[in-house]
Design a protein around this motif. Structure first.
Motif, short mmCIF file in Angstrom:
data_model
loop_
_atom_site.label_atom_id
_atom_site.label_comp_id
_atom_site.label_asym_id
_atom_site.label_seq_id
_atom_site.Cartn_x
_atom_site.Cartn_y
_atom_site.Cartn_z
N ASP A 136 -6.37 5.37 6.89
CA ASP A 136 -5.54 4.59 5.97
C ASP A 136 -4.07 5.00 6.02
OD1 ASP A 136 -5.53 7.03 4.68
OD2 ASP A 136 -6.22 6.26 2.74
N ALA A 137 -3.63 5.43 7.20
CA ALA A 137 -2.23 5.81 7.42
C ALA A 137 -1.83 7.01 6.57
CB ALA A 137 -1.29 4.62 7.16
N GLY A 138 -2.79 7.87 6.27
CA GLY A 138 -2.47 9.10 5.55
C GLY A 138 -1.63 10.04 6.41
N GLU A 139 -1.22 11.14 5.81
CA GLU A 139 -0.29 12.05 6.48
C GLU A 139 -0.85 12.65 7.76
OE1 GLU A 139 0.56 14.82 3.40
OE2 GLU A 139 2.09 13.54 2.46
N LEU A 174 -10.67 4.29 -1.34
CA LEU A 174 -9.54 3.76 -0.60
C LEU A 174 -8.61 2.94 -1.49
CD1 LEU A 174 -11.52 2.65 2.57
CD2 LEU A 174 -9.94 4.59 2.44
N ASP A 175 -7.33 3.00 -1.19
CA ASP A 175 -6.33 2.20 -1.88
C ASP A 175 -6.19 0.88 -1.12
OD1 ASP A 175 -4.11 1.01 -2.96
OD2 ASP A 175 -2.83 2.78 -2.85
N PRO A 176 -6.52 -0.27 -1.73
CA PRO A 176 -6.45 -1.54 -1.00
C PRO A 176 -5.04 -1.92 -0.58
CG PRO A 176 -6.86 -1.92 -3.34
CD PRO A 176 -7.00 -0.45 -3.12
N ALA A 177 -4.03 -1.27 -1.14
CA ALA A 177 -2.66 -1.58 -0.77
C ALA A 177 -2.23 -0.86 0.51
CB ALA A 177 -1.71 -1.20 -1.90
#
Length: 216
Positions: A136-139, A174-177
């Motif tokens: 999810d494009a995390g760090e 998960l954050d849907p954004a």
């Protein structure tokens, strides 16, 4: 009545009791479906994840957390990788000292990433029942492009904390954004004669390293 008319009529029937000026956030949607299909302990959940990942032709490696640098280093050497892209939060200690670490940057083009030998990332969550890893494009995961263009992807899953039974459980984390990439095995497609071709729209080789506090 053609297929389009049938689909639209079903949509109209489903929305018959919804006000025309109502938005999605104003309509309650029941979430009473099953959250999982079996009761498993951590070991069973991790075993199922490894089994389903392997079914999708991902290559699964299990190790203790302290062994991550050794395992990742071996996988990179086996591929002859010299240039490796890694998001900034991937620890330097995970990568061998003899590889060039390429930063994940907004200015990278597909051509730039195609010249990279491998990519190393973490993940947001892994789904045991479907053999899926989610980014999810995390760090420690970076931009979506770095897991789609290079031919070799090493993804680290921290067990048991990042492993869930089912898709509904994964969605709740998960954050849907956020941008999400759901991966079940290396990229593959088949033509009309069912000839399998790998590496078309993602990495040709996917190594999943399941890391746990104890020995793998």
């Amino acid at each position: 009545m053609n297929s389009r008319d049938i689909v639209l009529s079903r949509i109209r029937r489903a929305l018959a009791d919804v006000p025309r000026d109502g938005g999605p956030e104003e309509t309650h949607v029941p979430r009473d479906y099953w959250q999982r299909h079996a009761v498993r302990n951590d070991a069973q959940r991790i075993d199922l994840l490894a089994e389903n990942l392997s079914d999708y032709r991902a290559v699964v490696h299990r190790c203790a957390s302290t062994e991550l640098p050794v395992v990742i280093g071996r996988l990179l050497r086996d591929r002859g990788a010299r240039r490796v892209v890694a998001p900034w939060a991937v620890p330097d200690g995970w990568l061998p000292g003899d590889v060039e670490r390429v930063a994940d940057s907004a200015g990278q083009s597909p051509r730039d990433l195609d010249a990279v030998d491998s990519v190393v990332t973490g993940c947001a969550v892994a789904v045991a029942e479907t053999g899926t890893i989610v980014l999810d494009a995390g760090e420690d995961q970076g931009r979506r492009r770095i897991s789609l263009v290079p031919d070799h992807h090493i993804c680290v899953v921290h067990a048991p904390s990042q492993v869930v039974d089912s898709v509904p459980q994964a969605l709740s984390r998960l954050d849907p954004a956020r941008p999400q990439t759901w991966i079940s095995g290396p990229s593959a497609t088949s033509d009309i004669e069912l000839d399998r071709v790998e590496g078309v729209h993602g990495p040709r080789r996917l190594d999943v390293v399941i890391s746990s506090p104890g020995a793998g």
